[in-house]
Design a protein around this motif. Structure first.
Motif, mmCIF file in Angstrom:
data_model
loop_
_atom_site.group_PDB
_atom_site.id
_atom_site.type_symbol
_atom_site.label_atom_id
_atom_site.label_comp_id
_atom_site.label_asym_id
_atom_site.label_seq_id
_atom_site.Cartn_x
_atom_site.Cartn_y
_atom_site.Cartn_z
ATOM 1 N N PHE A 1 0.846 -1.192 0.000
ATOM 2 C CA PHE A 1 0.000 0.000 0.000
ATOM 3 C C PHE A 1 0.876 1.234 0.000
ATOM 4 O O PHE A 1 1.893 1.286 0.692
ATOM 5 N N VAL A 2 0.457 2.213 -0.796
ATOM 6 C CA VAL A 2 1.218 3.446 -0.920
ATOM 7 C C VAL A 2 0.262 4.595 -0.636
ATOM 8 O O VAL A 2 -0.885 4.574 -1.070
ATOM 9 N N LEU A 3 0.756 5.583 0.121
ATOM 10 C CA LEU A 3 -0.005 6.819 0.307
ATOM 11 C C LEU A 3 0.769 7.897 -0.434
ATOM 12 O O LEU A 3 1.981 8.037 -0.235
ATOM 13 N N THR A 4 0.081 8.645 -1.301
ATOM 14 C CA THR A 4 0.808 9.657 -2.085
ATOM 15 C C THR A 4 0.042 10.978 -2.128
ATOM 16 O O THR A 4 -1.192 10.999 -2.051
ATOM 17 N N ASP A 5 0.821 12.042 -2.245
ATOM 18 C CA ASP A 5 0.237 13.382 -2.425
ATOM 19 C C ASP A 5 0.381 13.829 -3.882
ATOM 20 O O ASP A 5 0.208 14.989 -4.205
ATOM 21 N N GLY A 6 0.756 12.891 -4.744
ATOM 22 C CA GLY A 6 0.928 13.202 -6.165
ATOM 23 C C GLY A 6 2.385 13.453 -6.522
ATOM 24 O O GLY A 6 2.761 13.442 -7.695
ATOM 25 N N GLU A 7 3.200 13.658 -5.483
ATOM 26 C CA GLU A 7 4.608 14.002 -5.693
ATOM 27 C C GLU A 7 5.475 13.086 -4.817
ATOM 28 O O GLU A 7 6.386 12.449 -5.290
ATOM 29 N N ASN A 8 5.133 13.080 -3.550
ATOM 30 C CA ASN A 8 5.852 12.267 -2.569
ATOM 31 C C ASN A 8 5.007 11.049 -2.217
ATOM 32 O O ASN A 8 3.800 11.044 -2.451
ATOM 33 N N LEU B 1 -2.154 9.646 11.722
ATOM 34 C CA LEU B 1 -2.701 9.474 10.374
ATOM 35 C C LEU B 1 -3.261 10.794 9.824
ATOM 36 O O LEU B 1 -3.134 11.075 8.625
ATOM 37 N N LEU B 2 -3.836 11.611 10.702
ATOM 38 C CA LEU B 2 -4.361 12.897 10.219
ATOM 39 C C LEU B 2 -3.245 13.813 9.760
ATOM 40 O O LEU B 2 -3.392 14.573 8.801
ATOM 41 N N ASP B 3 -2.119 13.735 10.450
ATOM 42 C CA ASP B 3 -0.959 14.527 10.038
ATOM 43 C C ASP B 3 -0.486 14.069 8.654
ATOM 44 O O ASP B 3 -0.166 14.897 7.790
ATOM 45 N N LEU B 4 -0.472 12.761 8.437
ATOM 46 C CA LEU B 4 -0.091 12.242 7.111
ATOM 47 C C LEU B 4 -1.112 12.693 6.054
ATOM 48 O O LEU B 4 -0.735 13.104 4.954
ATOM 49 N N PHE B 5 -2.395 12.646 6.394
ATOM 50 C CA PHE B 5 -3.430 13.076 5.441
ATOM 51 C C PHE B 5 -3.296 14.578 5.127
ATOM 52 O O PHE B 5 -3.536 15.003 3.996
ATOM 53 N N GLU B 6 -2.914 15.360 6.128
ATOM 54 C CA GLU B 6 -2.664 16.784 5.854
ATOM 55 C C GLU B 6 -1.513 16.936 4.865
ATOM 56 O O GLU B 6 -1.541 17.795 3.994
ATOM 57 N N GLY B 7 -0.519 16.069 5.018
ATOM 58 C CA GLY B 7 0.596 16.060 4.065
ATOM 59 C C GLY B 7 0.108 15.751 2.660
ATOM 60 O O GLY B 7 0.577 16.339 1.680
ATOM 61 N N VAL B 8 -0.827 14.805 2.550
ATOM 62 C CA VAL B 8 -1.402 14.463 1.237
ATOM 63 C C VAL B 8 -2.134 15.681 0.671
ATOM 64 O O VAL B 8 -1.962 16.056 -0.493
ATOM 65 N N ALA B 9 -2.932 16.318 1.516
ATOM 66 C CA ALA B 9 -3.744 17.448 1.059
ATOM 67 C C ALA B 9 -2.881 18.614 0.595
ATOM 68 O O ALA B 9 -3.176 19.261 -0.411
ATOM 69 N N HIS B 10 -1.797 18.887 1.327
ATOM 70 C CA HIS B 10 -0.989 20.079 1.041
ATOM 71 C C HIS B 10 0.303 19.761 0.291
ATOM 72 O O HIS B 10 1.169 20.615 0.171
ATOM 73 N N ARG B 11 0.408 18.553 -0.202
ATOM 74 C CA ARG B 11 1.580 18.077 -0.936
ATOM 75 C C ARG B 11 2.868 18.256 -0.125
ATOM 76 O O ARG B 11 3.907 18.643 -0.641
ATOM 77 N N THR B 12 2.771 17.960 1.176
ATOM 78 C CA THR B 12 3.947 18.043 2.049
ATOM 79 C C THR B 12 4.216 16.695 2.710
ATOM 80 O O THR B 12 4.831 16.632 3.772
ATOM 81 N N LEU B 13 3.746 15.626 2.078
ATOM 82 C CA LEU B 13 3.895 14.299 2.659
ATOM 83 C C LEU B 13 5.373 13.964 2.884
ATOM 84 O O LEU B 13 5.719 13.274 3.846
ATOM 85 N N GLY B 14 6.234 14.482 1.998
ATOM 86 C CA GLY B 14 7.673 14.221 2.111
ATOM 87 C C GLY B 14 8.268 14.731 3.417
ATOM 88 O O GLY B 14 9.289 14.221 3.878
ATOM 89 N N GLU B 15 7.635 15.741 4.034
ATOM 90 C CA GLU B 15 8.173 16.310 5.281
ATOM 91 C C GLU B 15 7.635 15.613 6.524
ATOM 92 O O GLU B 15 8.036 15.937 7.641
ATOM 93 N N LYS B 16 6.708 14.702 6.344
ATOM 94 C CA LYS B 16 6.030 14.102 7.498
ATOM 95 C C LYS B 16 6.809 12.926 8.068
ATOM 96 O O LYS B 16 7.379 12.134 7.313
#
Ligand code: AMP
Ligand code: GLY
Length: 424
Positions: A202-209, A310-325
């Motif tokens: 399973f992969v979680l992505t923000d489109g970039e990270n 998990l909400l912090d990771l989802f915020e990363g997905v929403a704001h394309r900052t998943l790489g910083e999480k």
């Protein structure tokens, strides 16, 4: 933050259980939810494809994020619906838009995508009623077993694996010319049979990270020893022992990276989960299918192994900052055993009173087909309850899941007592 989860199964209960632990959460709602999600948040009586109803609820309750569990609303465009609405467009939706959800919504699309981006998968061709004769000819070039897949969503039933050539031809005809799976089978993908042992990544992505979540193996057949009819899944295990570091490195390099890069290259801005069904043939991975959501019951072992918020990771997905999480995993083994209604996946009865919840020890009960009814929890589906446990190894975790499978009672309860049999 106020969060709405869409869905009603064990997967959504696992999401709700995890999100309820987040310091970022204010209020949690689940539509429509089940008796278990009602303990983690508030159930909302809305169907998953009632986009207008969801819109009204989101606006009236100041929802700040929507997490979509099942594929149906994604394939039907819930994310696009939000983006097209001035009042909803800034509310993040965790789950791809239609242009990404088609990876699950069309097998032909996903095969073409894999081929284009060099993702290893079985060789294939696709056929319709117009070129049925070519389909027969293609079958003749293959060695059995033959794999026939309805192109569209068919509630997990659209894949046939057939040993006999004549039967394969006749089923191909049933699918494309006689609508065996409705319009879902007006196009059929025929592909090479892959040998090996299956697992999911399973992969979680923000489109970039992206973050690669724990791997899992599920047990799809109803009967012991992987026999009988296919189900949604009777149990799951994470991590998967044979998915060692070397194998997972190949998965990342050959499959995850080309998939994420391919989506970008094709202009598909994908925000959400990618569920990669894999075959491991002597350490070589190839893709059986993509799904655009988490698996069920895999979520019930994968999510508990994520230590991070998990909400912090989802915020990363929403704001394309998943790489910083930060992303931390629990090294222990998690197992889940699914209690189902007797008769499932064929006809079964609902409304059976469930007892024994207070006797559960050392497992997390994730509700699937349950509901609250006049002071009781009653069964309301085929798959009823997933019992997830942690252990130092598979045996240790399973012993807890099985012990609790005996403590919960309802009329005609059934579960597989051999989950993990091939791994221990
Ligand atoms: P799918 O809906 O594509 O995941 O297919 C359902 C199940 O059929 C998979 O989980 C596999 O067990 C099996 N399957 C699908 N495609 C293949 C293949 N090419 N070779 C072997 N087994 C397959
Ligand atoms: N357990 C398989 C799925 O969720 O599709």
């Amino acid at each position: 933050m106020n969060v709405l989860i869409i869905g009603s199964g064990g997967r959504e209960h696992a999401f709700a259980w995890k999100i309820a632990q987040s310091p970022k959460l204010t209020k949690l709602y689940i539509a429509p939810g089940n008796a278990g999600t009602a303990q983690a948040g508030t159930n909302v009586n809305l169907q998953v494809t009632d986009f207008e109803g969801i819109r009204q609820f989101v606006l009236e309750n100041n929802i700040n994020m929507v997490v979509v569990g099942p594929e149906d609303p994604l394939v039907n465009g819930i994310h696009d619906f939000f983006l097209a609405d001035d009042q909803l467009k800034n509310i993040p939706v965790i789950g791809p838009k239609k242009d990404g959800a088609i990876l699950e919504g069309s097998k032909e699309f996903s095969k073409r995508f894999m081929q284009k981006h060099g993702v290893p998968t079985a060789a294939y061709q696709s056929f319709t009623a117009e070129n049925l004769e070519e389909g027969y000819a293609f079958l003749e070039t293959l060695t059995p077993p033959f794999v026939l897949k309805a192109d569209g969503l068919a509630a997990g039933k659209g894949v046939l694996i057939i040993n006999d050539l004549e039967e394969a031809k006749s089923e191909l005809k049933n699918m494309v010319a006689e609508a065996k799976f409705g319009t879902a089978s007006s196009t059929v993908v025929i592909e090479e049979f892959l040998k090996g042992i299956e697992l999911s990544v399973f992969v979680l992505t923000d489109g970039e990270n992206y973050k690669i979540l724990p791997s899992a193996k599920d047990y799809k057949r109803i009967g012991e020893g992987d026999t009988g009819l296919n189900t949604g899944g009777m149990g799951a295990i994470s991590p998967v022992p044979f998915a060692d570091e070397a194998f997972l490195r190949k998965v990342e390099e050959r499959i995850v990276k080309p998939t994420i890069n391919g989506l970008k290259a094709d202009g598909i801005d994908y925000k959400g989960f990618i569920f990669i069904g894999l075959m491991n043939d002597n350490g070589e991975p190839s893709v059986v299918e993509y799904n655009v959501r988490m698996g069920d019951p895999e979520t019930e072992v994968v999510i508990p192994r994520i230590k991070s918020d998990l909400l912090d990771l989802f915020e990363g997905v929403a704001h394309r900052t998943l790489g910083e999480k930060t992303f931390e995993l629990d090294e222990r083994t998690a197992t889940t055993v699914m209690l189902v209604s007797g008769g499932y996946p064929e006809a079964y009865e609902k409304g059976k009173i469930m007892t024994g919840f207070e006797t559960i020890e050392n497992s997390i009960p994730f509700h699937a087909g349950t509901k609250q009814d006049a002071g009781h929890v009653v069964t309301s589906g085929g798959r009823v309850l997933a019992l997830t446990s942690f252990g130092s190894d598979i045996r240790d975790a399973l012993s807890k899941s099985f012990a609790n499978a005996e403590r919960i009672n309802f009329d005609k309860k059934y579960y597989r007592s051999d989950i993990g049999f091939d791994l221990v």
